[in-house]
Design a protein around this motif. Structure first.
Motif, PDB file in Angstrom:
ATOM      1  N   GLY A   8       0.820  -1.195   0.000  1.00 48.53           N
ATOM      2  CA  GLY A   8       0.000   0.000   0.000  1.00 48.53           C
ATOM      3  C   GLY A   8       0.855   1.246   0.000  1.00 48.53           C
ATOM      4  N   ARG A   9       1.212   1.746   1.209  1.00 41.73           N
ATOM      5  CA  ARG A   9       1.989   2.979   1.312  1.00 41.73           C
ATOM      6  C   ARG A   9       2.941   2.878   2.498  1.00 41.73           C
ATOM      7  N   ALA A  10       4.205   3.233   2.292  1.00 41.12           N
ATOM      8  CA  ALA A  10       5.199   3.147   3.366  1.00 41.12           C
ATOM      9  C   ALA A  10       6.340   4.102   3.067  1.00 41.12           C
ATOM     10  N   SER A  11       7.076   4.459   4.108  1.00 45.03           N
ATOM     11  CA  SER A  11       8.216   5.367   3.953  1.00 45.03           C
ATOM     12  C   SER A  11       9.420   4.614   3.400  1.00 45.03           C
ATOM     13  N   ILE A  12      10.354   5.371   2.853  1.00 44.56           N
ATOM     14  CA  ILE A  12      11.587   4.787   2.320  1.00 44.56           C
ATOM     15  C   ILE A  12      12.330   4.024   3.420  1.00 44.56           C
ATOM     16  N   GLU A  13      12.366   4.612   4.627  1.00 43.08           N
ATOM     17  CA  GLU A  13      13.079   3.990   5.755  1.00 43.08           C
ATOM     18  C   GLU A  13      12.453   2.651   6.141  1.00 43.08           C
ATOM     19  N   ASP A  14      11.102   2.590   6.169  1.00 41.69           N
ATOM     20  CA  ASP A  14      10.425   1.338   6.537  1.00 41.69           C
ATOM     21  C   ASP A  14      10.685   0.252   5.504  1.00 41.69           C
TER      22      ASP A  14
END
Length: 490
Positions: A8-14
């Motif tokens: 779905g949607r996540a940060s670059i770090e995650d």
């Protein structure tokens, strides 16, 4: 791997943490997937202000002007500068800061080496002190969350090098409809290699692996190699330009006698610039040697009555003891005139780029130690017009196009002018250098019988225009972020 990890949607770090990937690898994959329409890259930027090392010290122990104010209140509202500084327990580098801001905030004044308060009770904490305490408590503040007034206060703290402002970037990846469809369909993981090695070729494995495609236009990870300091780069450019124009470089000692620094340039021995307030005098040794008796006598006679120059001189008894005093040179003209004393035959074209010292308060516009660009042209037919053309060519080679020459006054040149340039960022005219033709009172004692064109100006002002700075202290602040961001070639 990034597409399989993204849900779905996540940060670059995650994504990097879940997939066990490097941050740079995730960014490369994100750019590729974005170009194929499989993911959207959401980016958010903001600025964060944090205290510098100096700012943290002041947040804990108080601003220098506040400490000086409290010391003066304890001393009854008036005291000698040295006594007040001792009572405030200020370090040497804090003294000019404390005195300057005490006056700027209208808390007190400095007259005849005495500090006198304009207030009878201690004023409440100012907005700058409150903001300094807030940033210290929270470790950092978001600039966008501050009101317009506090943003101005923050800018003042930044100019005082008490806070550092850094831009933060937060990126998230989001699957598009096409990305969702492909993720649900299932992805086949194929082995990819980034380098074709001799082993792959010899073994034939190159037929069964997939070579990674590289987008050479994509931004890569930040690399910070060692490089020459920006100010040193500009010094080198100054040298190269003058050498290209046919000049020869000269150098001299940092410590000079007052004779070469002042007297040989027809500067009177009671001139205010020669006082301790403007000049650094050596405590040990205090005096040096004067040059030949013939030259000293000629300078003395010129000062006292004009000698053979047609001038009336300064009309006082010249003192050789005053001329023997050792000083940290206040300008590189001391080296220029010393060079002229032993090189009299024209044509002569020499320059120097070297350190000079002035006993001045350190501010965003002034330093106590800086570099000066100095030069002379000696020729039988030299005119002020030639000097204007020479300097215009020099500054044009630096990319400065909007240059003007304004009439001015300098003790040892006549006629005199100053070269000024328009600073587009500051939206005002900035002085580049002083210039003129050496007076007969300077040339006659040296035995020079033809015109001498001379100029001298601060290198740091040129550097500020070149690097787009509005605070001269940045050139010596050792701000790693700024040093890394400043390009090697301009």
């Amino acid at each position: 791997m990034v597409l399989r990890t993204l849900n779905g949607r996540a940060s670059i770090e995650d994504i990097a943490e879940k997939g066990g990937l490097a941050h740079a690898a995730v960014m490369r994959a994100a750019l590729t997937l974005s170009e194929r329409g499989l993911v959207k890259v959401h980016e958010r930027r903001w600025k964060v202000a944090a205290l510098s090392e100096e700012g943290e010290y002041y947040a804990q122990y108080g601003l220098p002007e506040r400490r000086l104010l409290r010391a003066l209140l304890r001393l009854g509202g008036e005291a000698g500068v040295d006594e007040a500084v001792k009572e405030a327990d200020l370090e040497a580098e804090m003294v000019p800061i404390a005195l300057g801001w005490l006056k700027k905030k209208n808390w007190g004044a400095i007259r005849d080496k005495k500090c006198t308060l304009n207030v009878e009770v201690e004023p409440p904490l100012g907005e700058d002190e409150k903001l300094l305490a807030t940033v210290f408590e929270k470790r950092s503040v978001k600039v966008e969350d501050l009101g317009e007034n506090l943003k101005k206060v923050l800018e003042t703290l930044r100019k005082r090098n008490l806070v550092e402002i850094e831009e933060k970037v937060y990126r998230e990846l989001e699957l598009t409809e096409e990305g969702w469809r492909l993720a649900k369909k299932g992805l086949e993981v194929a082995e990819e290699v980034t380098q074709l090695t001799p082993e792959l070729i010899v073994s034939g494995r190159w037929r069964n692996v997939k070579l990674t495609k590289f987008d050479v236009t994509a931004p890569g990870p930040a690399v910070h190699p060692g490089k020459t300091h920006p100010l040193q780069q500009i010094i080198q450019r100054v040298r190269e330009i003058f050498l290209e124009m046919g000049f020869t470089e000269i150098r001299g000692p940092l410590v000079e006698t007052a004779f070469w620094n002042f007297d040989a340039l027809f500067q009177p021995q009671d001139h205010p610039a020669r006082e301790m307030m403007d000049t650094f005098y050596l405590a040990n040794p205090q005096t040096g040697r004067l040059p030949s008796k013939r030259l000293v006598d000629a300078v003395a006679k010129t000062h006292e009555g004009g000698w053979i120059t047609g001038s009336k001189g300064w009309g006082y008894k010249w003192s050789p003891e005053e001329a023997k005093k050792l000083v940290l040179r206040t300008h590189t003209t001391a080296e220029t005139i010393k060079y002229l004393a032993t090189h009299k035959k024209p044509p002569i074209k020499v320059f120097s780029v070297d350190r000079v010292y002035r006993n001045e308060q350190v501010t965003y516009r002034h330093l106590a130690e800086f570099h000066q660009i100095e030069g002379i042209i000696v020729d039988k037919k030299a005119t002020l017009r030639d000097l204007m053309g020479t300097l215009k060519m020099f500054y044009t080679k630096f990319g400065i196009e909007k240059i003007e020459f304004w009439p001015s006054y300098f003790p040892y040149t006549e006629p005199s002018a100053q070269a000024v340039a328009y600073h587009p960022k500051l939206k005002r005219w900035v002085e580049l250098c002083g210039m003129g033709m050496f007076r007969p009172e300077v040339l006659a004692p040296m035995g020079i019988k033809c015109p001498v064109l001379a100029w001298g100006g601060g290198l740091e002002r040129l550097a500020m225009i070149e690097l787009g700075l509005d605070d001269i202290r940045m050139l010596y602040a050792n701000k790693i972020g700024w040093l890394r961001r400043t390009p090697l070639c301009r």
